[in-house]
Design a protein around this motif. Structure first.
Motif, PDB file in Angstrom:
ATOM      1  N   PRO A   1       4.880   9.607  -7.723  1.00 46.69           N
ATOM      2  CA  PRO A   1       5.619   9.303  -8.962  1.00 46.69           C
ATOM      3  C   PRO A   1       7.005   9.950  -8.996  1.00 46.69           C
ATOM      4  O   PRO A   1       7.981   9.324  -9.426  1.00 46.69           O
ATOM      5  N   LEU A   2       7.082  11.182  -8.542  1.00 45.86           N
ATOM      6  CA  LEU A   2       8.372  11.890  -8.519  1.00 45.86           C
ATOM      7  C   LEU A   2       9.350  11.196  -7.586  1.00 45.86           C
ATOM      8  O   LEU A   2      10.505  10.937  -7.952  1.00 45.86           O
ATOM      9  N   ASP A   3       8.916  10.884  -6.381  1.00 50.90           N
ATOM     10  CA  ASP A   3       9.807  10.267  -5.402  1.00 50.90           C
ATOM     11  C   ASP A   3      10.269   8.878  -5.838  1.00 50.90           C
ATOM     12  O   ASP A   3      11.432   8.510  -5.639  1.00 50.90           O
ATOM     13  N   ILE A   4       9.387   8.120  -6.451  1.00 56.74           N
ATOM     14  CA  ILE A   4       9.789   6.790  -6.930  1.00 56.74           C
ATOM     15  C   ILE A   4      10.751   6.923  -8.116  1.00 56.74           C
ATOM     16  O   ILE A   4      11.724   6.169  -8.225  1.00 56.74           O
ATOM     17  N   LEU A   5      10.517   7.903  -8.981  1.00 53.88           N
ATOM     18  CA  LEU A   5      11.459   8.149 -10.076  1.00 53.88           C
ATOM     19  C   LEU A   5      12.830   8.549  -9.528  1.00 53.88           C
ATOM     20  O   LEU A   5      13.865   8.132 -10.064  1.00 53.88           O
ATOM     21  N   ILE A   6      12.843   9.332  -8.471  1.00 50.62           N
ATOM     22  CA  ILE A   6      14.104   9.695  -7.818  1.00 50.62           C
ATOM     23  C   ILE A   6      14.815   8.441  -7.333  1.00 50.62           C
ATOM     24  O   ILE A   6      16.022   8.281  -7.558  1.00 50.62           O
ATOM     25  N   SER A   7      14.079   7.553  -6.674  1.00 49.43           N
ATOM     26  CA  SER A   7      14.679   6.315  -6.175  1.00 49.43           C
ATOM     27  C   SER A   7      15.209   5.447  -7.311  1.00 49.43           C
ATOM     28  O   SER A   7      16.314   4.906  -7.224  1.00 49.43           O
ATOM     29  N   ILE A   8      14.431   5.327  -8.365  1.00 45.09           N
ATOM     30  CA  ILE A   8      14.864   4.505  -9.506  1.00 45.09           C
ATOM     31  C   ILE A   8      16.135   5.077 -10.133  1.00 45.09           C
ATOM     32  O   ILE A   8      17.101   4.344 -10.375  1.00 45.09           O
TER      33      ILE A   8
ATOM     34  N   GLY B   1      15.041   5.598   1.642  1.00 47.86           N
ATOM     35  CA  GLY B   1      14.132   6.367   2.495  1.00 47.86           C
ATOM     36  C   GLY B   1      12.817   6.668   1.811  1.00 47.86           C
ATOM     37  O   GLY B   1      11.748   6.558   2.430  1.00 47.86           O
ATOM     38  N   PHE B   2      12.861   7.065   0.543  1.00 45.67           N
ATOM     39  CA  PHE B   2      11.618   7.315  -0.201  1.00 45.67           C
ATOM     40  C   PHE B   2      10.780   6.044  -0.319  1.00 45.67           C
ATOM     41  O   PHE B   2       9.564   6.070  -0.117  1.00 45.67           O
ATOM     42  N   ILE B   3      11.411   4.944  -0.643  1.00 43.43           N
ATOM     43  CA  ILE B   3      10.682   3.676  -0.781  1.00 43.43           C
ATOM     44  C   ILE B   3      10.026   3.299   0.547  1.00 43.43           C
ATOM     45  O   ILE B   3       8.848   2.922   0.593  1.00 43.43           O
ATOM     46  N   LEU B   4      10.770   3.440   1.636  1.00 39.50           N
ATOM     47  CA  LEU B   4      10.212   3.139   2.956  1.00 39.50           C
ATOM     48  C   LEU B   4       9.080   4.101   3.320  1.00 39.50           C
ATOM     49  O   LEU B   4       8.055   3.680   3.865  1.00 39.50           O
TER      50      LEU B   4
ATOM     51  N   TRP C   1       7.014   5.662   1.344  1.00 39.55           N
ATOM     52  CA  TRP C   1       5.777   5.354   0.620  1.00 39.55           C
ATOM     53  C   TRP C   1       5.162   4.040   1.065  1.00 39.55           C
ATOM     54  O   TRP C   1       3.940   3.883   1.072  1.00 39.55           O
ATOM     55  N   PHE C   2       5.975   3.101   1.484  1.00 36.06           N
ATOM     56  CA  PHE C   2       5.467   1.856   2.064  1.00 36.06           C
ATOM     57  C   PHE C   2       4.699   2.163   3.348  1.00 36.06           C
ATOM     58  O   PHE C   2       3.563   1.707   3.541  1.00 36.06           O
ATOM     59  N   VAL C   3       5.321   2.960   4.212  1.00 36.96           N
ATOM     60  CA  VAL C   3       4.703   3.348   5.487  1.00 36.96           C
ATOM     61  C   VAL C   3       3.434   4.161   5.243  1.00 36.96           C
ATOM     62  O   VAL C   3       2.421   3.980   5.922  1.00 36.96           O
ATOM     63  N   THR C   4       3.468   5.041   4.265  1.00 34.68           N
ATOM     64  CA  THR C   4       2.306   5.868   3.943  1.00 34.68           C
ATOM     65  C   THR C   4       1.164   5.015   3.400  1.00 34.68           C
ATOM     66  O   THR C   4       0.010   5.184   3.793  1.00 34.68           O
ATOM     67  N   PHE C   5       1.490   4.091   2.510  1.00 33.13           N
ATOM     68  CA  PHE C   5       0.464   3.233   1.914  1.00 33.13           C
ATOM     69  C   PHE C   5      -0.276   2.423   2.983  1.00 33.13           C
ATOM     70  O   PHE C   5      -1.484   2.260   2.925  1.00 33.13           O
ATOM     71  N   PHE C   6       0.483   1.936   3.963  1.00 33.54           N
ATOM     72  CA  PHE C   6      -0.116   1.114   5.011  1.00 33.54           C
ATOM     73  C   PHE C   6      -0.536   1.922   6.246  1.00 33.54           C
ATOM     74  O   PHE C   6      -0.871   1.339   7.271  1.00 33.54           O
ATOM     75  N   HIS C   7      -0.528   3.241   6.117  1.00 29.63           N
ATOM     76  CA  HIS C   7      -0.989   4.140   7.190  1.00 29.63           C
ATOM     77  C   HIS C   7      -0.271   3.865   8.515  1.00 29.63           C
ATOM     78  O   HIS C   7      -0.908   3.776   9.567  1.00 29.63           O
ATOM     79  N   LEU C   8       1.046   3.731   8.459  1.00 24.50           N
ATOM     80  CA  LEU C   8       1.828   3.408   9.645  1.00 24.50           C
ATOM     81  C   LEU C   8       2.395   4.637  10.357  1.00 24.50           C
ATOM     82  O   LEU C   8       2.991   4.498  11.414  1.00 24.50           O
ATOM     83  N   ILE C   9       2.199   5.815   9.780  1.00 22.73           N
ATOM     84  CA  ILE C   9       2.679   7.039  10.432  1.00 22.73           C
ATOM     85  C   ILE C   9       1.636   7.440  11.481  1.00 22.73           C
ATOM     86  O   ILE C   9       0.476   7.681  11.134  1.00 22.73           O
ATOM     87  N   PRO C  10       2.049   7.514  12.746  1.00 25.48           N
ATOM     88  CA  PRO C  10       1.091   7.944  13.775  1.00 25.48           C
ATOM     89  C   PRO C  10       0.628   9.372  13.507  1.00 25.48           C
ATOM     90  O   PRO C  10       1.410  10.211  13.042  1.00 25.48           O
TER      91      PRO C  10
END
Length: 126
Positions: free
Chosen positions: A50-57, A14-17, A19-28
């Protein structure tokens, strides 16, 4: 670990998704939290990256270590759970201070705060 695995999969993927969605401005804009387009709020949101990606890792790594039979998985899982709690707490704290209540965003972040507590306790007491 049987009950922890689905929580880690949902949270970490969920975190990875997110941040992907956020990076590409896909959240309406209609689904985004208050002031989502404010540069200060954008910076605040990205400060979690950084925190969320560290959590995912750490979460996914703990699943891998568990599968391989490595006892280190517990320490890595505990780290992931503590960081997950902190991520949710930081977001909720910010919204409390700004007096902003959005049930959708609050529910996601309360989930991040609450579910780790059960597993942290279990890992510590084992």
């Amino acid at each position: 670990m049987r009950y922890l695995k689905p929580f880690f999969m949902i949270t970490d993927i969920g975190f990875i998704l997110y941040w992907f969605v956020t990076f590409f401005h896909l959240i309406p804009v209609s689904a985004a939290f208050k002031d989502y387009d404010n540069p200060i709020i954008i910076a605040w949101n990205w400060s979690f990256f950084p925190l969320d990606i560290l959590i995912s890792i750490t979460g996914l790594l703990s699943l891998y270590l568990h599968k391989k039979g490595q006892t280190l998985w517990k320490n890595v899982a505990l780290s992931s759970l503590v960081l997950t709690f902190c991520s949710g707490l930081q977001a909720i704290s910010f919204w409390v201070f700004t007096q902003d209540f959005d049930p959708v965003w609050w529910s996601f972040n309360l989930f991040l705060m609450i579910y780790p507590l059960f597993f942290i306790w279990k890992l510590i007491t084992e």
